[in-house]
Design a protein around this motif. Structure first.
Motif, PDB file in Angstrom:
ATOM      1  N   LEU A   3     -26.083 -15.104 -28.161  1.00 17.06           N
ATOM      2  CA  LEU A   3     -25.234 -13.989 -28.564  1.00 17.06           C
ATOM      3  C   LEU A   3     -23.939 -14.505 -29.167  1.00 17.06           C
ATOM      4  O   LEU A   3     -23.465 -13.992 -30.183  1.00 17.06           O
ATOM      5  N   ARG A   4     -23.394 -15.500 -28.549  1.00 16.27           N
ATOM      6  CA  ARG A   4     -22.141 -16.043 -29.077  1.00 16.27           C
ATOM      7  C   ARG A   4     -22.362 -16.627 -30.469  1.00 16.27           C
ATOM      8  O   ARG A   4     -21.538 -16.449 -31.360  1.00 16.27           O
ATOM      9  N   ALA A  33     -26.643 -15.604 -23.510  1.00 10.90           N
ATOM     10  CA  ALA A  33     -25.223 -15.516 -23.847  1.00 10.90           C
ATOM     11  C   ALA A  33     -24.883 -16.481 -24.969  1.00 10.90           C
ATOM     12  O   ALA A  33     -24.135 -16.159 -25.892  1.00 10.90           O
ATOM     13  N   VAL A  77     -31.226 -12.601 -32.720  1.00 15.38           N
ATOM     14  CA  VAL A  77     -31.041 -12.346 -31.312  1.00 15.38           C
ATOM     15  C   VAL A  77     -31.006 -10.828 -31.077  1.00 15.38           C
ATOM     16  O   VAL A  77     -31.434 -10.333 -30.054  1.00 15.38           O
ATOM     17  N   ALA A  83     -24.583 -15.671 -32.643  1.00 17.39           N
ATOM     18  CA  ALA A  83     -24.734 -14.537 -33.551  1.00 17.39           C
ATOM     19  C   ALA A  83     -23.374 -13.940 -33.879  1.00 17.39           C
ATOM     20  O   ALA A  83     -23.064 -13.630 -35.038  1.00 17.39           O
ATOM     21  N   ARG A  84     -22.571 -13.798 -32.847  1.00 18.61           N
ATOM     22  CA  ARG A  84     -21.242 -13.234 -33.040  1.00 18.61           C
ATOM     23  C   ARG A  84     -20.434 -14.098 -33.993  1.00 18.61           C
ATOM     24  O   ARG A  84     -19.763 -13.609 -34.897  1.00 18.61           O
TER      25      ARG A  84
END
Lengths: 167, 167
Positions: free
Chosen positions: B104-105, B101, B83, B107-108
């Motif tokens: 991203l979450r 989003a 991402v 990936a986080r």
DNA sequence: TACCACATTGACGCGAACGTCAACGTTCAG
DNA sequence: CTGAACGTTGACGTTCGCGTCAATGTGGTA
């Protein structure tokens, strides 16, 4: 179960495997490869693992999983280390004192090497950790920037600190 | 060598492999397995690895050697992480903002998981280090006790501290 | 004494992660 | 434009670290 009186000292392969989080096959395989000395047996031939055996098994796991050594490498190390047992088990002034000292130095060397390797790995892991933490920060930045909605933050990685846990 | 003017930006597989301390076969294999995106090519078909590719390759090594992940696991992580690239490469408000989003979450989360794993490993390694240091102490004890001769000590492991080194 | 869970030794199987040819195309210095 | 160095795609081989039968023996309980 044979007996439920708290702790037994010798385990047969089933429980040994379970406690070590390995399979029976793996234990036999380690023995086959010389990583584990042939354990004592019952009359029938069932393997009985002593607490020392269990320790050694745990050692193997550590060397394999934490440091990523191959079984062959681990064997070498344990063999060198075995001077420890040869000492504990009575050894009088029968073999050359020089030979003993030589073995001890070998063992010391091997152990020291392991320590150095650990230090190297830990250093690399620490710097990798930093990179990752930095990434987390960026993710959070983006997430906050691109979402006007409010969302409570759950868990964020702090600066320093290590977590310990067994099982 | 094609050119010796300090730094070239793109490497063909030979030098790429050398710098990454991997074999050409391994690089092709990683590509085959989807760990590496197909790199750009010359007209003739020769692979050209960009600096970004090299970074990714290094990432793979770290995840494999330091953390001991399988290639399959690494692929998953890198895919989730990608991402990042999808962001860097212009992505306007075309896809759902919600979808972004979400990625991203993801990936986080993956990154955070890696950090946690590092912490766990480092904790275990630290305690293993302690055990080993203790052993060294015992070896030295024995060596001193059983050798009347004098010998200067070279290198002994101190209490805390990490050593850093690249290559 | 019969039963059943647990163990034993082979032997073959298997996925991961590459190694190693073979046959052939590309680049580039001379 | 030629040759040596470098690269390409298959395809098969190999090692490690076990998994998985199968046939058989053991050990404690009922």
């Amino acid at each position: 179960m044979t007996d439920s009186t708290s702790q037994e000292r010798f385990l047969q392969i089933g429980e040994a495997a379970e406690r070590a989080q390995l399979t029976q096959r793996t234990l036999r395989y380690y023995e086959e490869k010389g990583l584990l000395a042939p354990p004592t047996r019952m009359e029938g031939g069932f393997r009985l693992y002593s607490p020392e055996d269990m320790e050694r098994i745990e050692r193997i796991r550590q060397l394999k999983e934490l440091l990523g050594f191959s079984l062959a490498e681990i064997k070498e190390m344990l063999d060198a280390e075995d001077v420890r047992l040869q000492i504990r088990a009575g050894w009088r002034a029968d073999a050359d004192a020089a030979e003993k000292a030589e073995k001890l130095r070998r063992a010391r060397e091997v152990t020291l090497h392991q320590i150095q390797l650990i230090d190297q790995k830990m250093a690399k892991m620490a710097s990798m950790r930093d990179e990752l933490a930095e990434r987390i920060r960026k993710y959070d930045e983006w997430l906050l920037k691109h979402s006007e909605a409010a969302a409570a933050n759950a868990d964020a990685p702090q600066g320093e600190g290590t977590a310990a846990a067994s099982s």
